[in-house]
Every structure is written in C-alpha cells, then in structure tokens.
Motif scaffolding. Sequence first.
Motif, PDB file in Angstrom:
ATOM      1  N   GLY A  45      46.486  19.448 -28.625  1.00  8.65           N
ATOM      2  CA  GLY A  45      47.634  18.554 -28.746  1.00  8.65           C
ATOM      3  C   GLY A  45      48.943  19.307 -28.838  1.00  8.65           C
ATOM      4  O   GLY A  45      49.956  18.896 -28.247  1.00  8.65           O
ATOM      5  N   GLU A  46      48.944  20.413 -29.557  1.00  8.85           N
ATOM      6  CA  GLU A  46      50.162  21.221 -29.662  1.00  8.85           C
ATOM      7  C   GLU A  46      50.566  21.775 -28.301  1.00  8.85           C
ATOM      8  O   GLU A  46      51.755  21.765 -27.936  1.00  8.85           O
ATOM      9  N   SER A  47      49.597  22.270 -27.541  1.00 14.82           N
ATOM     10  CA  SER A  47      49.882  22.810 -26.207  1.00 14.82           C
ATOM     11  C   SER A  47      50.425  21.720 -25.288  1.00 14.82           C
ATOM     12  O   SER A  47      51.380  21.939 -24.539  1.00 14.82           O
ATOM     13  N   LEU A  48      49.811  20.557 -25.371  1.00 18.62           N
ATOM     14  CA  LEU A  48      50.235  19.457 -24.509  1.00 18.62           C
ATOM     15  C   LEU A  48      51.639  18.986 -24.867  1.00 18.62           C
ATOM     16  O   LEU A  48      52.473  18.743 -23.978  1.00 18.62           O
ATOM     17  N   ARG A  49      51.935  18.874 -26.139  1.00 18.03           N
ATOM     18  CA  ARG A  49      53.278  18.430 -26.555  1.00 18.03           C
ATOM     19  C   ARG A  49      54.353  19.444 -26.160  1.00 18.03           C
ATOM     20  O   ARG A  49      55.465  19.069 -25.795  1.00 18.03           O
ATOM     21  N   GLU A  50      54.027  20.721 -26.221  1.00 21.67           N
ATOM     22  CA  GLU A  50      54.983  21.731 -25.787  1.00 21.67           C
ATOM     23  C   GLU A  50      55.246  21.625 -24.289  1.00 21.67           C
ATOM     24  O   GLU A  50      56.384  21.755 -23.827  1.00 21.67           O
ATOM     25  N   GLY A  56      57.225  18.555 -18.646  1.00 24.86           N
ATOM     26  CA  GLY A  56      55.979  18.190 -17.978  1.00 24.86           C
ATOM     27  C   GLY A  56      55.617  16.731 -18.205  1.00 24.86           C
ATOM     28  O   GLY A  56      56.095  16.094 -19.145  1.00 24.86           O
ATOM     29  N   ARG A  57      54.757  16.205 -17.355  1.00 23.59           N
ATOM     30  CA  ARG A  57      54.341  14.802 -17.460  1.00 23.59           C
ATOM     31  C   ARG A  57      52.826  14.651 -17.334  1.00 23.59           C
ATOM     32  O   ARG A  57      52.240  13.815 -17.995  1.00 23.59           O
ATOM     33  N   SER A  58      52.198  15.460 -16.457  1.00 23.58           N
ATOM     34  CA  SER A  58      50.777  15.283 -16.168  1.00 23.58           C
ATOM     35  C   SER A  58      50.062  16.630 -16.133  1.00 23.58           C
ATOM     36  O   SER A  58      50.644  17.651 -15.761  1.00 23.58           O
ATOM     37  N   THR A  81      50.127  11.115 -26.819  1.00 19.95           N
ATOM     38  CA  THR A  81      51.296  11.854 -26.328  1.00 19.95           C
ATOM     39  C   THR A  81      52.024  11.160 -25.186  1.00 19.95           C
ATOM     40  O   THR A  81      53.183  11.468 -24.915  1.00 19.95           O
ATOM     41  N   GLY A  82      51.345  10.248 -24.487  1.00 21.11           N
ATOM     42  CA  GLY A  82      51.936   9.625 -23.311  1.00 21.11           C
ATOM     43  C   GLY A  82      51.753  10.443 -22.048  1.00 21.11           C
ATOM     44  O   GLY A  82      52.234  10.051 -20.977  1.00 21.11           O
ATOM     45  N   ALA A  83      51.049  11.576 -22.139  1.00 19.53           N
ATOM     46  CA  ALA A  83      50.799  12.398 -20.950  1.00 19.53           C
ATOM     47  C   ALA A  83      49.750  11.747 -20.062  1.00 19.53           C
ATOM     48  O   ALA A  83      48.864  11.028 -20.538  1.00 19.53           O
ATOM     49  N   HIS A  84      49.857  11.993 -18.777  1.00 20.23           N
ATOM     50  CA  HIS A  84      48.804  11.601 -17.837  1.00 20.23           C
ATOM     51  C   HIS A  84      47.832  12.768 -17.716  1.00 20.23           C
ATOM     52  O   HIS A  84      48.226  13.875 -17.351  1.00 20.23           O
ATOM     53  N   LEU A  85      46.556  12.521 -18.013  1.00 17.29           N
ATOM     54  CA  LEU A  85      45.537  13.554 -17.931  1.00 17.29           C
ATOM     55  C   LEU A  85      44.464  13.121 -16.947  1.00 17.29           C
ATOM     56  O   LEU A  85      43.986  11.981 -16.990  1.00 17.29           O
TER      57      LEU A  85
END
Length: 300
Positions: A45-50, A56-58, A81-85
């Motif tokens: 989660g920390e990596s993704l939020r950074e 970044g978005r996806s 996070t709202g990211a597209h994975l």
Amino acid sequence: MVTTVRTVLGDIPATELGATDAHDHLFLRSPLLPGQELDDPVRAGESLREFLRLGGRSVVQWTPHGMGREPAALAALARGTGAHLVAATGLHRAAHYRPEPLSRIVGTAAELFVSELTEGIGDTGVRAGLIKVAGGFHGLDAHARQTMRAAASAHHRTGAPIAVHLELGTGAMDVLGLLCRELDVPPQSVVLGHLGRCPDSVVHHEAAEAGAFLAFDGPSRANHATDWRLPELLLSLADAGYSDRLLLGGDTTTPDTPGMSHLLGPLRSRLELTLGESLLEQIFSGNPARAFALAPHRKG
C-alpha cells in the motif's frame, strides 16, 4: 469502438487507465527468491500510494498463477487507494514452481487461464485481465511452448492480452513466431517484457515492426543495461515510427527494488531530457490503454 481493460474491481474503459506502470508486482513469491518475498500488504500500500502521489493511476501486475498474487489484497488496495490494478493469470518459467504441482497444472493450463479471466481467481471473484507466460534463454523450451499454446487458446476465447517474460531480454522473435505466426494471436495483443536487458536495437525494431508492444520494464537494475541505455533505445524506436509500441514498467521483484517510485520519479525526469513530455505521455498513458485492452475474441 470503446475498449475495456479488466481490473481487479471490474472492467473499465481503457482510456481511464491514465499514467500506467505497465509491468510490476505488489505481491510475488518464488522458490528462486527465498527470503525476498513481496507479501506485505502494508508495504504494498505504501508503494502504491507513493506511485499515485507521483502522478500514477494504474499498475499492471504480472504475477501469474502460483506465485503469491494475493487477489483479495489487490482488490482491497484498489478500493482503498483508487488505483486501477490489473491482475494476471498464466504461468512463469518452470524454475519458479515446485515440480509436482506444476506437472498437474500444465496439462489443463488453458482451462485454468480462461477460468481465472472469466470467473475469478480461486473463490475471490477477482478476475485476471492479463495472461503472463515466459520464454527461455535465447529461444523456447518445452515448458514455454506448452504454456504459450495454452495462452493463445485462452486469448482466442477471452480477448485477454498476453504478456511475455523474455529471459534476460532474449528470444523475442521466437516468441512472436510461435504466438503470432503459428498460433494466430494478433501481435497487438502481445506485450514483450524485459527488452532493455538485452539492448539489441535490431531485435527491438524487428519486434516493433511485427506489431507487438515493447515493454522496457527493469529500470534501476545496475546489473542490466537498463537505465543508461534506455533513452537511446526508446528514441531510436520513436524516430523509426514505433512510438505507439512502447511501454515502461518498474518490475518490483524483491523488497529492495526501487520499482514504481523510481519509474515516475528519477527515471521520468531523466527521460524527459531525451524524449520530451509529449512522447512520455504517450508511453505512460496512451499506449497502455491499447496494449492492455481486451480484444474481440472467438467464442468457445
């Protein structure tokens, strides 16, 4: 025609991907990397939020079947996070698996891939949006040929793109010969990974001319010709008319890999000096929307 990408939370219009890390791993486990597992949801989660903080978005996950994908955790991270994975089905090189379970899987791999693409991974209901397979070193071994045949069958039945790990960046044309010429997979549905690890411009241009997407996805690896050769490799392909074929990814495989933050931080700043902002926008946003979209497919 509106195209869609299959994320862990469902299908979205491909144009919504935005700035995309075209090859990475938030979770990964392999007997080849003992003690270096990516299995911590907090760290993921920390990596993704950074990555999101940097614009970044996806993120497209290339972790295939049997290597610790954690689909439920991916879905939770996407919601939080709202990211597209995008998650993957498929199989890596045989060396990444214990022999006995692998032998049971390979014979029915096509059905496994289709099930994970259409019904979900295990009982999570999280569907994969990508098929990950792997070539051998400078060619295709028996395992690679068997899994690629299964991937081609699954592609024809689902339209899912096929992402290929090229061992040390080699064997690109062997892969395209099997998947595209022999098995009739459209080259625009194939993403070739790790090309920067073998900076052979002749092969890169041949693969781009064939119509495949080219992923340069190992930045920050001092033991490969990645960062320091990357600007010239990308510029050469763009100048030859292949700017619409190019993708960039972080490929985080161990906890100490800089990965996603390096991709949109130091690397992007450096590439802007050579490629310019417009081309980088195409590579990070425009090209992934086409590379990872579901293609029209045959039934049955």
